[in-house]
Design an enzyme around this catalytic site. Structure first.
Site, PDB file in Angstrom:
ATOM      1  CB  CYS A  14      20.500  -4.916  32.219  1.00  0.00           C
ATOM      2  SG  CYS A  14      21.584  -3.969  31.509  1.00  0.00           S
TER       3      CYS A  14
HETATM    4  C1  COA Z   1      33.589  -1.721  32.326  1.00  0.00           C
HETATM    5  C2  COA Z   1      34.417  -2.801  32.367  1.00  0.00           C
HETATM    6  C3  COA Z   1      34.766  -3.575  31.323  1.00  0.00           C
HETATM    7  C4  COA Z   1      35.596  -2.072  32.941  1.00  0.00           C
HETATM    8  O1  COA Z   1      36.660  -3.108  33.070  1.00  0.00           O
HETATM    9  P1  COA Z   1      37.643  -2.971  34.621  1.00  0.00           P
HETATM   10  O2  COA Z   1      38.801  -4.090  34.337  1.00  0.00           O
HETATM   11  O3  COA Z   1      36.831  -2.798  35.737  1.00  0.00           O
HETATM   12  O4  COA Z   1      38.343  -1.550  34.095  1.00  0.00           O
HETATM   13  P2  COA Z   1      38.718  -0.197  34.872  1.00  0.00           P
HETATM   14  O5  COA Z   1      37.662   0.853  34.777  1.00  0.00           O
HETATM   15  O6  COA Z   1      38.659  -0.679  36.605  1.00  0.00           O
HETATM   16  O7  COA Z   1      40.000   0.233  34.475  1.00  0.00           O
HETATM   17  C5  COA Z   1      41.459  -0.618  34.569  1.00  0.00           C
HETATM   18  C6  COA Z   1      42.340   0.157  33.756  1.00  0.00           C
HETATM   19  O8  COA Z   1      42.006   0.274  32.449  1.00  0.00           O
HETATM   20  C7  COA Z   1      42.228   1.222  31.866  1.00  0.00           C
HETATM   21  N1  COA Z   1      40.988   1.502  30.745  1.00  0.00           N
HETATM   22  C8  COA Z   1      39.697   1.871  31.021  1.00  0.00           C
HETATM   23  N2  COA Z   1      38.963   1.842  29.922  1.00  0.00           N
HETATM   24  C9  COA Z   1      39.932   1.825  29.112  1.00  0.00           C
HETATM   25  C10 COA Z   1      39.914   1.847  27.459  1.00  0.00           C
HETATM   26  N3  COA Z   1      38.788   2.078  27.108  1.00  0.00           N
HETATM   27  N4  COA Z   1      41.035   1.730  26.815  1.00  0.00           N
HETATM   28  C11 COA Z   1      42.274   1.276  27.440  1.00  0.00           C
HETATM   29  N5  COA Z   1      42.373   1.153  28.782  1.00  0.00           N
HETATM   30  C12 COA Z   1      41.231   1.477  29.667  1.00  0.00           C
HETATM   31  C13 COA Z   1      41.694   2.348  33.077  1.00  0.00           C
HETATM   32  O9  COA Z   1      42.335   3.535  32.916  1.00  0.00           O
HETATM   33  C14 COA Z   1      42.516   1.398  34.120  1.00  0.00           C
HETATM   34  O10 COA Z   1      43.780   1.758  34.286  1.00  0.00           O
HETATM   35  P3  COA Z   1      44.629   1.887  35.526  1.00  0.00           P
HETATM   36  O11 COA Z   1      44.556   0.760  36.253  1.00  0.00           O
HETATM   37  O12 COA Z   1      45.921   2.230  35.166  1.00  0.00           O
HETATM   38  O13 COA Z   1      43.921   2.941  36.274  1.00  0.00           O
HETATM   39  C15 COA Z   1      34.065  -3.879  33.735  1.00  0.00           C
HETATM   40  O14 COA Z   1      34.277  -2.952  34.985  1.00  0.00           O
HETATM   41  C16 COA Z   1      32.682  -4.275  33.542  1.00  0.00           C
HETATM   42  O15 COA Z   1      32.379  -4.884  32.567  1.00  0.00           O
HETATM   43  N6  COA Z   1      31.605  -4.085  34.666  1.00  0.00           N
HETATM   44  C17 COA Z   1      30.677  -4.762  34.709  1.00  0.00           C
HETATM   45  C18 COA Z   1      29.451  -3.720  34.322  1.00  0.00           C
HETATM   46  C19 COA Z   1      28.725  -3.672  33.123  1.00  0.00           C
HETATM   47  O16 COA Z   1      29.349  -4.035  32.166  1.00  0.00           O
HETATM   48  N7  COA Z   1      27.558  -3.259  33.063  1.00  0.00           N
HETATM   49  C20 COA Z   1      26.893  -3.012  32.100  1.00  0.00           C
HETATM   50  C21 COA Z   1      25.310  -2.775  32.628  1.00  0.00           C
HETATM   51  S1  COA Z   1      24.963  -4.229  33.342  1.00  0.00           S
END
Ligand code: COA
Length: 374
Positions: A157
């Site tokens: 990135c």
């Molecule tokens: C990827 C990202 C959007 C995920 O968001 P998050 O809030 O961290 O989500 P989590 O993985 O902790 O999951 C939260 C909940 O949503 C659920 N969930 C995950 N993916 C899901 C989906 N596609 N649809 C519905 N629910 C989902 C999980 O199961 C979890 O449920 P639980 O709390 O019951 O276990 C976020 O972590 C992010 O953007 N990180 C930055 C890193 C990035 O994007 N990097 C790219 C390269 S720079």
């Protein structure tokens, strides 16, 4: 001769196809239902875990992403395929990445009021290149009739900002008169559309930037580069393992372990403070205060990440005018995100206004450039 280096043109090329969260989720959920049906006995016996559905509401709330562009949409939403169907091109044809690189490069050259003959260094810098060699940059150089040299570089990135820094250094050192930095981010072939955690993250796009010395600049909009900074810190939290050694290791080069995967939560927690600290140091290093920065062209991975970084820097929220968001339309386009934000949101700045381009991502890697409008 002046050592002042300027950004004199930028170009953004959008692929022709768009995929909404709803379309992507419908495909994922269709595939998950099929998987659960085909594996019902093993799931009932506790041998494998049933797939849970994805949701468009979750995607928008967790990431801010509403849609993404696709170079090829055919195949992505087909639950028996779940990847784009990109036609193979022979060695006598223009490669896919060179084609999209050229689409953005031509726009950047026009904006910079430059022709191929004015450029003598081409850097194709992105998260993935479709082959090892000949470099995509040399193919682009050939197509544009550029003398001099070109090379490809990969920094996930931060590929765009790291390449811009390479360009600034080359211009200052005198090893180039004008540089074309291109980011043909063809990310879709590396997305695991069967992975609920990451199937929604990426989009395809291509961006390009022209840099030159101030004395040759004739562009309508140009920006002095006051400082550039590149920083890396090793982390396993974002990985793409696909590579040529898979052939010799007898592993599946296309298996889920080799496609993009991340520990998104950890990335979020670790990268936000790193990026904010990097920016504080970088801005102070060029003798400016945070309040002097009129516009923040930040990496576009996650809306909440950008809001957190801006809040930490400014002590308050910033709107679209100060820290524009483009990921709602484009999703995460790897290194191109901050350049898209720059392309779409720079012409309104007044002479003397300051802006910062900043990327952060896998590696970890963070890169930034502080600019002043001329
Ligand atoms: C990827 C990202 C959007 C995920 O968001 P998050 O809030 O961290 O989500 P989590 O993985 O902790 O999951 C939260 C909940 O949503 C659920 N969930 C995950 N993916 C899901 C989906 N596609 N649809 C519905 N629910 C989902 C999980 O199961 C979890 O449920 P639980 O709390 O019951 O276990 C976020 O972590 C992010 O953007 N990180 C930055 C890193 C990035 O994007 N990097 C790219 C390269 S720079």
């Amino acid at each position: 001769m002046s050592q002042e280096v300027v950004i004199s043109g930028a170009g953004l090329w959008k692929p022709p196809h768009r995929i909404t969260n709803e379309e992507l989720v419908a495909a994922y959920n269709g595939w998950a239902e099929l998987f659960n049906r085909e594996n019902a006995a093993a799931i009932a016996a506790g041998e494998i875990t049933a797939k849970t559905p994805s949701s468009a509401e979750f995607i928008e709330k967790a990431s801010g992403i509403k849609s993404r562009y696709a170079y090829v949409k055919d195949g992505v939403l087909d639950i028996r395929r779940m990847r784009p169907r990109i036609p193979h091109r022979g060695e006598d044809q223009l490669s896919h990445q060179a084609e999209i690189a050229l689409n953005a490069a031509r726009l950047a050259l026009t904006a910079a009021d430059k022709r191929g003959a004015d450029i003598d260094m081409v850097i194709v810098s992105c998260a993935y290149t479709e082959r090892a060699y000949p470099a995509i940059a040399i193919e682009v150089q050939h197509a544009l009739g550029i003398q001099g040299f070109g090379f490809d570089m990969l920094v996930a990135c931060s590929a765009a900002t790291f390449a811009l820094q390479r360009a600034v250094d080359a211009l200052k050192a005198g090893s180039a008169r004008a540089v074309l930095v291109i980011n043909p981010e063809l990310t879709s072939p590396q997305v695991n559309y069967r992975d609920r955690d990451s199937h929604f993250i990426f989009g395809d796009v291509s961006t390009a930037v022209v840099l030159e010395r101030a004395e040759t600049c004739t562009a309508r909009h140009s920006y002095s580069v006051l400082g550039s900074k590149a920083q890396t810190l090793y982390s396993n939290n974002i990985r793409s393992n696909f590579g040529y050694v898979a052939y010799a290791e007898d592993t599946d080069p296309f298996g889920p372990a080799n496609l993009f995967h991340q520990n998104g939560r950890k990335v979020f927690k670790e990268v936000c403070p790193m990026a904010a600290e990097h920016l504080e140091t970088q801005i102070a290093g060029v003798g400016l205060d945070i309040a002097d920065v009129r516009r923040w062209w930040l990496h576009q991975a996650n809306l909440n990440m950008n809001q957190l970084i801006v809040r930490r820097l400014l002590g308050r929220d910033a709107g679209q005018d100060e820290a524009p968001i483009v990921l709602d339309e484009f999703a995460n386009t790897a290194s191109a995100g901050s350049i898209i934000a720059f392309c779409l949101h720079h012409e309104d700045l007044a002479a003397g206004d300051h802006g910062v381009i900043c990327s952060f991502g896998a590696g970890y890697s963070i890169g930034s450039l502080v600019l002043r409008k001329r």
